[in-house]
Write a protein that holds these residues in place. Sequence first.
Motif, short mmCIF file in Angstrom:
data_model
loop_
_atom_site.label_atom_id
_atom_site.label_comp_id
_atom_site.label_asym_id
_atom_site.label_seq_id
_atom_site.Cartn_x
_atom_site.Cartn_y
_atom_site.Cartn_z
N ILE A 279 0.93 -1.23 0.07
CA ILE A 279 -0.10 -0.01 -0.11
C ILE A 279 0.87 1.21 -0.12
CG2 ILE A 279 -1.89 1.20 1.34
CD1 ILE A 279 -2.61 -1.58 2.60
N ALA A 280 0.55 2.19 -0.72
CA ALA A 280 1.15 3.60 -0.83
C ALA A 280 0.76 4.29 0.23
CB ALA A 280 1.03 4.09 -2.16
N VAL A 281 1.56 4.93 1.08
CA VAL A 281 1.32 6.05 2.06
C VAL A 281 1.48 7.11 1.57
CG1 VAL A 281 1.52 6.71 4.36
CG2 VAL A 281 1.62 4.03 3.98
N ILE A 282 0.69 8.23 1.38
CA ILE A 282 0.78 9.32 0.76
C ILE A 282 0.38 10.37 1.64
CG2 ILE A 282 0.25 10.88 -1.11
CD1 ILE A 282 -0.53 8.25 -2.67
N ASP A 283 1.34 11.27 2.03
CA ASP A 283 1.22 12.37 2.93
C ASP A 283 0.56 11.94 4.35
OD1 ASP A 283 2.18 14.52 1.26
OD2 ASP A 283 0.12 14.74 0.28
N GLY A 284 1.22 10.70 4.64
CA GLY A 284 0.60 10.16 5.91
C GLY A 284 -0.64 9.22 6.10
N LYS A 285 -1.08 9.21 4.83
CA LYS A 285 -2.49 8.50 4.62
C LYS A 285 -2.22 7.36 3.86
CE LYS A 285 -7.52 9.21 3.82
NZ LYS A 285 -8.34 9.73 3.46
N PRO A 286 -2.62 5.94 4.31
CA PRO A 286 -2.51 4.83 3.23
C PRO A 286 -3.72 5.10 2.19
CG PRO A 286 -2.79 4.14 5.40
CD PRO A 286 -2.87 5.63 5.44
N HIS A 287 -3.14 5.16 0.93
CA HIS A 287 -3.83 5.34 -0.28
C HIS A 287 -4.74 4.13 -0.60
CE1 HIS A 287 -4.84 6.23 -4.82
NE2 HIS A 287 -5.48 6.75 -4.10
N LEU A 288 -6.09 4.17 -0.81
CA LEU A 288 -7.03 3.24 -1.05
C LEU A 288 -6.95 2.12 -0.13
CD1 LEU A 288 -6.33 2.66 -5.13
CD2 LEU A 288 -8.46 4.15 -4.01
N GLY B 58 4.59 11.32 5.94
CA GLY B 58 5.13 11.72 4.66
C GLY B 58 4.67 10.46 3.57
N ASN B 59 5.46 10.22 2.66
CA ASN B 59 5.35 9.17 1.77
C ASN B 59 6.00 7.80 2.16
OD1 ASN B 59 3.58 10.97 0.23
ND2 ASN B 59 5.60 11.65 -0.99
N GLN B 60 5.28 6.69 2.36
CA GLN B 60 5.78 5.51 2.61
C GLN B 60 5.27 4.53 1.96
OE1 GLN B 60 4.82 6.50 7.01
NE2 GLN B 60 6.87 6.14 7.42
N THR B 61 5.70 3.18 2.23
CA THR B 61 5.47 1.98 1.68
C THR B 61 5.00 1.04 2.63
OG1 THR B 61 6.78 2.09 -0.50
CG2 THR B 61 5.85 -0.14 0.30
N LEU B 62 3.77 0.67 2.84
CA LEU B 62 3.14 -0.25 3.81
C LEU B 62 2.93 -1.63 3.35
CD1 LEU B 62 2.02 -0.73 6.69
CD2 LEU B 62 -0.13 0.26 5.63
N LYS B 63 3.60 -2.70 3.96
CA LYS B 63 3.27 -3.98 3.21
C LYS B 63 2.78 -4.87 4.56
CE LYS B 63 5.42 -7.87 0.81
NZ LYS B 63 6.56 -8.48 0.27
N LEU B 64 1.52 -5.49 4.10
CA LEU B 64 1.20 -6.36 5.10
C LEU B 64 1.24 -7.89 4.62
CD1 LEU B 64 -2.33 -4.39 5.18
CD2 LEU B 64 -0.43 -3.85 6.58
N THR B 65 1.61 -8.74 5.60
CA THR B 65 1.77 -10.15 4.98
C THR B 65 0.84 -10.92 6.30
OG1 THR B 65 3.83 -9.74 3.93
CG2 THR B 65 3.13 -12.14 4.54
N VAL B 66 0.10 -11.80 5.81
CA VAL B 66 -0.55 -12.84 6.64
C VAL B 66 -0.35 -14.15 6.42
CG1 VAL B 66 -2.73 -13.33 7.99
CG2 VAL B 66 -2.49 -11.01 6.98
#
Length: 271
Positions: A31-40, A76-84
């Motif tokens: 998930i793309a985090v844009i300006d501190g908010k996860p997009h979609l 800011g802009n970050q990359t969030l990865k979720l794995t289950v």
Amino acid sequence: MTKYWINGALADQVYINDRGLSYGDGLFETIAVIDGKPHLFDQHLDRLQMGLDRLKFPEGTIDAVKNDIQALNFSGNQTLKLTVTRGIGERGYKLPATCVPTRIISLADSSDFAKQRDQGVSVMLCQQRLGINPVLAGIKHLNRLEQVLARAEWSDLDIAEGIVSDLDGNLVEGTMSNLFWARGGILYTPKIDRSGVQGVMRDRLIQLANQLSVEVFEGSYPESVLESAEEVFICNSLIGIWPVITIDGEPLSVGPITRDLQLLLSKEMSC
């Protein structure tokens, strides 16, 4: 710098008998985090839930993932990865009598893809084919060996992506992206019902195309349709939209539908 959390606690190791490691028994979302908010964000969780249901994970798994995420501080802009994963299990394919899923979260700085979005990218058609399996089609499960083998087909830094088809020769997607092309003012994309990943960005772009009154057809198409395409682009949640300017060395122009969708998406992501 990348930070990792496992089952809600800062950590960077999993048990060696975790079924995600042994069998690829699990799912992931990027998930793309844009300006501190996860997009979609909701759409990603919906797809994750679809995968959890398909793989028969216990109820409540998604709630635990949501609780883990709520404890994070985005900036800011970050990359969030979720794995289950299915969690720890004994040797053998049989599902554990008691399933305690392993939840892995990583948070890293994002990459800058502005150049690719603006100037476009070159892609190639891969020889590797995707197997046909309607049960796994659409979900983002952990077994990515077909994509790994497809990505191994090139080392040229000028090639940004490889396009893969299924065993019947029908287009499916890129190794890490979904595929669209336009002809005669109509947008086309492969139907994800037998192979591939039903990308969250793919689905959002279909919605945005409808806002532009651009008709979108989903179906089964051979690779040869790309020869008559007037514009082609690839997409995913991190890269957004990359216009394709060559396929196997054959040049393409960046078309108006691609640019209009990029503009709509840019406005949405900057809100």
